[in-house]
Design a protein around this motif. Structure first.
Motif, PDB file in Angstrom:
ATOM      1  N   VAL A 304      -9.386   9.754 -15.240  1.00  0.00           N
ATOM      2  CA  VAL A 304      -8.434   8.380 -14.721  1.00  0.00           C
ATOM      3  C   VAL A 304      -7.163   8.955 -14.953  1.00  0.00           C
ATOM      4  CG1 VAL A 304      -8.461   7.418 -16.890  1.00  0.00           C
ATOM      5  CG2 VAL A 304      -7.640   5.974 -14.853  1.00  0.00           C
ATOM      6  N   GLY A 305      -6.349   8.845 -13.784  1.00  0.00           N
ATOM      7  CA  GLY A 305      -4.638   9.156 -13.840  1.00  0.00           C
ATOM      8  C   GLY A 305      -3.884   7.826 -13.430  1.00  0.00           C
ATOM      9  N   TYR A 306      -2.482   8.219 -13.619  1.00  0.00           N
ATOM     10  CA  TYR A 306      -1.637   7.011 -13.149  1.00  0.00           C
ATOM     11  C   TYR A 306      -0.417   7.499 -12.479  1.00  0.00           C
ATOM     12  CZ  TYR A 306       1.337   2.748 -13.513  1.00  0.00           C
ATOM     13  OH  TYR A 306       1.944   1.769 -12.977  1.00  0.00           O
ATOM     14  N   LYS A 307       0.011   6.843 -11.580  1.00  0.00           N
ATOM     15  CA  LYS A 307       1.409   7.486 -10.993  1.00  0.00           C
ATOM     16  C   LYS A 307       2.131   6.092 -10.498  1.00  0.00           C
ATOM     17  CE  LYS A 307      -1.055   9.213  -7.142  1.00  0.00           C
ATOM     18  NZ  LYS A 307      -1.117  10.081  -5.961  1.00  0.00           N
ATOM     19  N   HIS A 308       3.364   6.433 -10.584  1.00  0.00           N
ATOM     20  CA  HIS A 308       4.365   5.261 -10.308  1.00  0.00           C
ATOM     21  C   HIS A 308       4.574   5.543  -8.965  1.00  0.00           C
ATOM     22  CE1 HIS A 308       5.439   3.753 -14.598  1.00  0.00           C
ATOM     23  NE2 HIS A 308       4.966   4.956 -14.660  1.00  0.00           N
ATOM     24  N   VAL A 309       4.866   4.399  -7.965  1.00  0.00           N
ATOM     25  CA  VAL A 309       4.863   4.367  -6.703  1.00  0.00           C
ATOM     26  C   VAL A 309       6.103   3.643  -6.216  1.00  0.00           C
ATOM     27  CG1 VAL A 309       2.768   5.165  -6.141  1.00  0.00           C
ATOM     28  CG2 VAL A 309       3.137   2.723  -5.923  1.00  0.00           C
ATOM     29  N   ASP A 310       6.462   2.456  -6.990  1.00  0.00           N
ATOM     30  CA  ASP A 310       7.452   1.364  -6.591  1.00  0.00           C
ATOM     31  C   ASP A 310       7.641   1.236  -5.143  1.00  0.00           C
ATOM     32  OD1 ASP A 310       8.264   0.851  -9.420  1.00  0.00           O
ATOM     33  OD2 ASP A 310       9.478   2.505  -9.268  1.00  0.00           O
ATOM     34  N   GLU A 311       6.401   0.940  -4.410  1.00  0.00           N
ATOM     35  CA  GLU A 311       6.479   1.031  -3.238  1.00  0.00           C
ATOM     36  C   GLU A 311       6.364  -0.459  -2.544  1.00  0.00           C
ATOM     37  OE1 GLU A 311       6.300   3.001   0.628  1.00  0.00           O
ATOM     38  OE2 GLU A 311       6.079   3.948  -1.400  1.00  0.00           O
ATOM     39  N   THR A 312       7.417  -0.783  -1.650  1.00  0.00           N
ATOM     40  CA  THR A 312       7.649  -1.916  -1.005  1.00  0.00           C
ATOM     41  C   THR A 312       6.942  -1.831   0.547  1.00  0.00           C
ATOM     42  OG1 THR A 312       9.738  -2.488  -2.162  1.00  0.00           O
ATOM     43  CG2 THR A 312       9.230  -3.778   0.081  1.00  0.00           C
ATOM     44  N   ILE A 313       6.137  -2.598   0.826  1.00  0.00           N
ATOM     45  CA  ILE A 313       5.375  -2.632   2.442  1.00  0.00           C
ATOM     46  C   ILE A 313       5.801  -3.908   2.846  1.00  0.00           C
ATOM     47  CG2 ILE A 313       3.292  -2.606   3.249  1.00  0.00           C
ATOM     48  CD1 ILE A 313       2.027  -1.406   0.992  1.00  0.00           C
ATOM     49  N   ILE A 314       6.689  -3.470   4.053  1.00  0.00           N
ATOM     50  CA  ILE A 314       7.190  -4.665   4.799  1.00  0.00           C
ATOM     51  C   ILE A 314       6.159  -5.245   5.536  1.00  0.00           C
ATOM     52  CG2 ILE A 314       8.979  -5.377   6.434  1.00  0.00           C
ATOM     53  CD1 ILE A 314      10.057  -4.514   3.652  1.00  0.00           C
ATOM     54  N   LEU A 315       6.048  -6.443   5.452  1.00  0.00           N
ATOM     55  CA  LEU A 315       5.085  -7.146   6.279  1.00  0.00           C
ATOM     56  C   LEU A 315       5.382  -7.950   7.540  1.00  0.00           C
ATOM     57  CD1 LEU A 315       3.045  -9.160   3.319  1.00  0.00           C
ATOM     58  CD2 LEU A 315       2.503  -7.059   4.426  1.00  0.00           C
ATOM     59  N   THR A 316       5.635  -7.058   8.734  1.00  0.00           N
ATOM     60  CA  THR A 316       6.125  -7.205   9.922  1.00  0.00           C
ATOM     61  C   THR A 316       5.404  -8.270  10.840  1.00  0.00           C
ATOM     62  OG1 THR A 316       5.334  -5.313  10.750  1.00  0.00           O
ATOM     63  CG2 THR A 316       7.712  -5.318   9.926  1.00  0.00           C
ATOM     64  N   SER A 317       4.015  -8.203  10.371  1.00  0.00           N
ATOM     65  CA  SER A 317       3.049  -8.717  11.219  1.00  0.00           C
ATOM     66  C   SER A 317       2.216  -9.350  10.233  1.00  0.00           C
ATOM     67  CB  SER A 317       2.635  -8.176  12.414  1.00  0.00           C
ATOM     68  OG  SER A 317       1.738  -7.211  11.947  1.00  0.00           O
ATOM     69  N   ARG A 318       1.188 -10.327  10.905  1.00  0.00           N
ATOM     70  CA  ARG A 318       0.135 -10.746  10.057  1.00  0.00           C
ATOM     71  C   ARG A 318      -1.181 -10.123  10.273  1.00  0.00           C
ATOM     72  NH1 ARG A 318       3.610 -11.860   6.911  1.00  0.00           N
ATOM     73  NH2 ARG A 318       5.213 -13.445   7.449  1.00  0.00           N
ATOM     74  N   GLU A 319      -0.959  -9.203  11.257  1.00  0.00           N
ATOM     75  CA  GLU A 319      -2.390  -8.449  11.512  1.00  0.00           C
ATOM     76  C   GLU A 319      -2.380  -7.290  10.918  1.00  0.00           C
ATOM     77  OE1 GLU A 319      -1.400  -6.735  15.561  1.00  0.00           O
ATOM     78  OE2 GLU A 319      -1.509  -8.883  16.230  1.00  0.00           O
ATOM     79  N   GLU A 320      -3.534  -6.565  10.633  1.00  0.00           N
ATOM     80  CA  GLU A 320      -3.855  -5.559   9.710  1.00  0.00           C
ATOM     81  C   GLU A 320      -3.120  -4.403  10.040  1.00  0.00           C
ATOM     82  OE1 GLU A 320      -7.721  -2.595   8.724  1.00  0.00           O
ATOM     83  OE2 GLU A 320      -8.176  -4.334   9.785  1.00  0.00           O
ATOM     84  N   MET A 321      -2.491  -3.841   8.486  1.00  0.00           N
ATOM     85  CA  MET A 321      -1.876  -2.525   8.779  1.00  0.00           C
ATOM     86  C   MET A 321      -2.068  -1.899   7.479  1.00  0.00           C
ATOM     87  SD  MET A 321       1.775  -4.691   7.384  1.00  0.00           S
ATOM     88  CE  MET A 321       2.547  -2.919   7.224  1.00  0.00           C
TER      89      MET A 321
END
Length: 420
Positions: A304-321
């Motif tokens: 098991v490993g770990y990585k910091h990503v600090d990611e922001t995923i903008i939800l521009t639509s309600r469809e699958e992305m």
């Protein structure tokens, strides 16, 4: 009567009528009278006692050995792994032959066992002419200096559903125990039972190799310390200590740890982790070592490993992305407000866990409340994902999905050589 029998009978009668000449008889008597008489030496009594005790010890030891090695466990070939089957063919099983009748008319018979420094393997039969329910749960073995918990087991039912052959492994028992008590639970009638049987510690198979390792491997959120290796005829066991904060965050365990024998990975049988004061204690069980041992090593290929990503995923639509988090794919399948709150369905690889998840609504963050459920799904290309329904305590649709880090299956490719 055949011709051969007739000839033998005639020869017997001829020999019975044959007598020695009188002259020979006189010469023999005279010769015997001329031989000087020798005084008979008396053996001290303590020598006789020691000799008697020695004979009893040897005979008793050989009797136990024959009682142990002279009996083979029959009817368990279907559930025996190859290594245990070979030991059984060599008569390495101790016979028990103890039985107990359960309240529903089922008979439990303890047939035999195999034991060494790494484990005790118990073989049993359940039978009921009226039909069997579920298998019983064999919980532990107790005895002098012994409190051995069960590890894993397997069983096989006959076509009629009236007889079950089972095998259960336990932690090793004390060499000072002369009898053992099995505690077990019958889930069909929700009752506990116990049965005591004799145990011969001299019947234990001898340890083939035992060495200290005492090597550490650093991983992202801690370290693994490999302390020792013990090889017996039934299996090879690695023991050590574990201080890894995120060890149980993904279902990898020790699957990525290999025992290399002459450069070839051995089959891993099982692994276990138990809590301790200054870290967790673990065991990893592999198959028995083969003959012709030239080299021995441990390989931590994956852990098991770990990585910091600090990611922001903008939800521009309600469809699958989908989004790429430093090489790891995250699919957001659905975002909706329900009666329970905001639900977001997220799919990732099976060995990935998102860490410190939140949603952003306007200028504030709403942390993850709980995971409602998870299951595995397969897409149209045949790829399998782990799908989770994440619940947030809000009734508003979010602007973004926030992920601070990832617990994931990481390649370490570290080798520890074990000197022979």
């Amino acid at each position: 009567m055949s011709e051969l029998e007739r000839q033998l009978a005639e020869e017997k009668r001829r020999l019975e009528k044959t007598t020695a000449p009188k002259e020979l008889e006189e010469r023999l008597r005279t010769a015997l009278e001329e031989i000087p008489k020798r005084q008979r030496k008396r053996i001290p009594k303590w020598v006789s006692v020691v000799a008697a005790l020695l004979i009893l010890f040897v005979v008793g030891y050989q009797y136990d050995a024959f009682a142990y090695y002279g009996k083979k466990l029959l009817g368990f070939e279907e559930i025996m792994p190859a290594t245990l089957a070979q030991l059984n063919e060599s008569d390495k099983g101790q016979s028990i032959d103890r039985k107990i009748m359960l309240t529903d008319g089922t008979e439990l018979r303890l047939e035999g066992l195999m034991t060494d420094e790494n484990q005790l393997v118990l073989y049993y039969t359940l039978s009921n002419p009226e039909g069997l329910g579920e298998d019983i749960s064999l919980m532990k073995l107790t005895g002098l200096f012994t409190n051995s918990s069960s590890r894993f087991g397997t069983s096989s039912m006959n076509e009629e559903g009236t007889e079950l052959k089972g095998m259960q492994t336990f932690e090793p028992v004390s060499p000072f125990a002369k009898k053992l008590t099995l505690e077990f639970h019958d889930s069909n009638i929700q009752d506990w039972f116990e049965i005591t049987f004799p145990y011969d510690p001299k019947a234990a198979m001898q340890t083939e190799l035992k060495k200290a390792i005492k090597k550490n491997v650093q991983v992202d959120q801690g370290s693994i310390r490999f302390d020792s290796i013990t090889a017996t005829p039934s299996q090879t066991t690695i023991k050590g200590k574990l201080k890894v904060d995120n060890f149980d965050r993904i279902p990898l365990g020790f699957d990525g740890v290999k025992l290399l024998v002459n450069g070839v990975p051995m089959d891993q049988i099982s692994g276990s982790v138990s809590s301790a004061f200054n870290g967790d204690i673990f065991t990893i069980d592999f198959d028995a070592l083969p003959e012709g041992l030239d080299s021995l090593a441990l390989a931590v290929d994956r852990f098991v490993g770990y990585k910091h990503v600090d990611e922001t995923i903008i939800l521009t639509s309600r469809e699958e992305m989908s989004a790429d988090l430093e090489g790891e794919e995250v699919n957001i399948r659905k975002v909706e407000v329900t009666s329970e709150g905001l639900e977001i369905i997220v799919a990732t690889d099976g060995n990935i866990l998102l860490d410190n998840v939140a949603v952003q609504i306007d200028d504030h963050k709403v942390p993850l409340q709980t995971t409602l459920r998870q299951n595995y799904v397969t897409d149209e290309k045949g790829k399998e994902y782990k799908e989770r329904i994440l619940l947030f305590d809000t009734n508003q649709l979010p602007d973004a999905f926030l992920v601070e880090g990832l617990h994931y299956e990481k390649e370490y490719n570290k080798i520890i050589k074990i000197p022979l």
